[in-house]
Design an enzyme around this catalytic site. Structure first.
Site, PDB file in Angstrom:
ATOM      1  CB  CYS A  69     -31.398   0.735  -6.888  1.00  0.00           C
ATOM      2  SG  CYS A  69     -30.841   2.441  -7.060  1.00  0.00           S
ATOM      3  CG  HIS A  95     -35.515  22.059   5.656  1.00  0.00           C
ATOM      4  ND1 HIS A  95     -34.304  22.702   5.561  1.00  0.00           N
ATOM      5  CD2 HIS A  95     -35.890  22.148   6.965  1.00  0.00           C
ATOM      6  CE1 HIS A  95     -33.958  23.184   6.754  1.00  0.00           C
ATOM      7  NE2 HIS A  95     -34.904  22.850   7.628  1.00  0.00           N
TER       8      HIS A  95
HETATM    9  C1  RB5 Z   1     -27.871  -2.144 -10.963  1.00  0.00           C
HETATM   10  O1  RB5 Z   1     -26.700  -2.783 -11.326  1.00  0.00           O
HETATM   11  C2  RB5 Z   1     -27.603  -0.702 -10.601  1.00  0.00           C
HETATM   12  O2  RB5 Z   1     -27.332   0.030 -11.750  1.00  0.00           O
HETATM   13  C3  RB5 Z   1     -28.764  -0.125  -9.861  1.00  0.00           C
HETATM   14  O3  RB5 Z   1     -29.017  -0.873  -8.720  1.00  0.00           O
HETATM   15  C4  RB5 Z   1     -28.647   1.310  -9.395  1.00  0.00           C
HETATM   16  O4  RB5 Z   1     -27.458   1.523  -8.704  1.00  0.00           O
HETATM   17  C5  RB5 Z   1     -28.923   2.333 -10.403  1.00  0.00           C
HETATM   18  O5  RB5 Z   1     -28.909   3.537 -10.153  1.00  0.00           O
END
Ligand code: RB5
Length: 147
Positions: free
Chosen positions: A68, A101
């Site tokens: 993400c 670990h």
């Molecule tokens: C999306 O905008 C963002 O919040 C997500 O990709 C991530 O960084 C969340 O932890």
């Protein structure tokens, strides 16, 4: 022996890096289970983290990779399952340690924080580093049974 299966997913913040990792692992002979997302539309990262975790818990993949923007949301979501040890890493060394670990079975990457070369180096370390066992086994057993 059949190829190891690795499940991968991203939210909209990680689709470009996910595509590169799918190619990286496929080129190395891994069976990659790509669980999305694929478009730029905004999605909720927990949905994708849960999909990868359930795939591992159901025995359909040995390990997983979640991408993400920061890697933080994915790691928080994935670590809600006692069977999952998700590690948010920043470089090759932190990745090696999460395998040696912590026997991490899910790698979390922040696509907006890591350069592509560093992220792909983390992936390479994740798939090529073994758990050391020994004194670390009892510690990770405790992670599945919080007191
Ligand atoms: C999306 O905008 C963002 O919040 C997500 O990709 C991530 O960084 C969340 O932890």
């Amino acid at each position: 022996m059949s190829a190891k299966t690795i499940a991968i997913a991203a939210d909209h913040g990680g689709i470009d890096l996910k595509a590169l990792i799918v190619k990286q692992l496929s080129d190395q002979g891994y069976n990659v289970l790509d669980l999305g997302t694929d478009g730029a539309s905004s999605v909720d990262y927990p949905d994708f983290a849960y999909a990868v975790c359930k795939t591992i818990i159901d025995g359909k993949a040995e390990s997983g990779i979640l991408v993400c923007g920061s890697g933080i949301g994915m790691s928080i979501a994935a670590n809600r399952y006692p069977e999952i040890r998700a590690a948010l890493v920043h470089d090759r060394l932190s990745t090696q340690l999460c395998r040696q670990h912590n026997n991490a079975n899910v790698l979390c990457l922040g696509a907006r924080l890591l350069g592509v070369a560093t992220a792909q180096d983390c992936v390479d370390a994740f798939v090529s580093t073994d758990f050391e066992g020994g004194r670390h086994q009892g510690r990770i057993d405790k992670l599945s049974a919080p007191q």
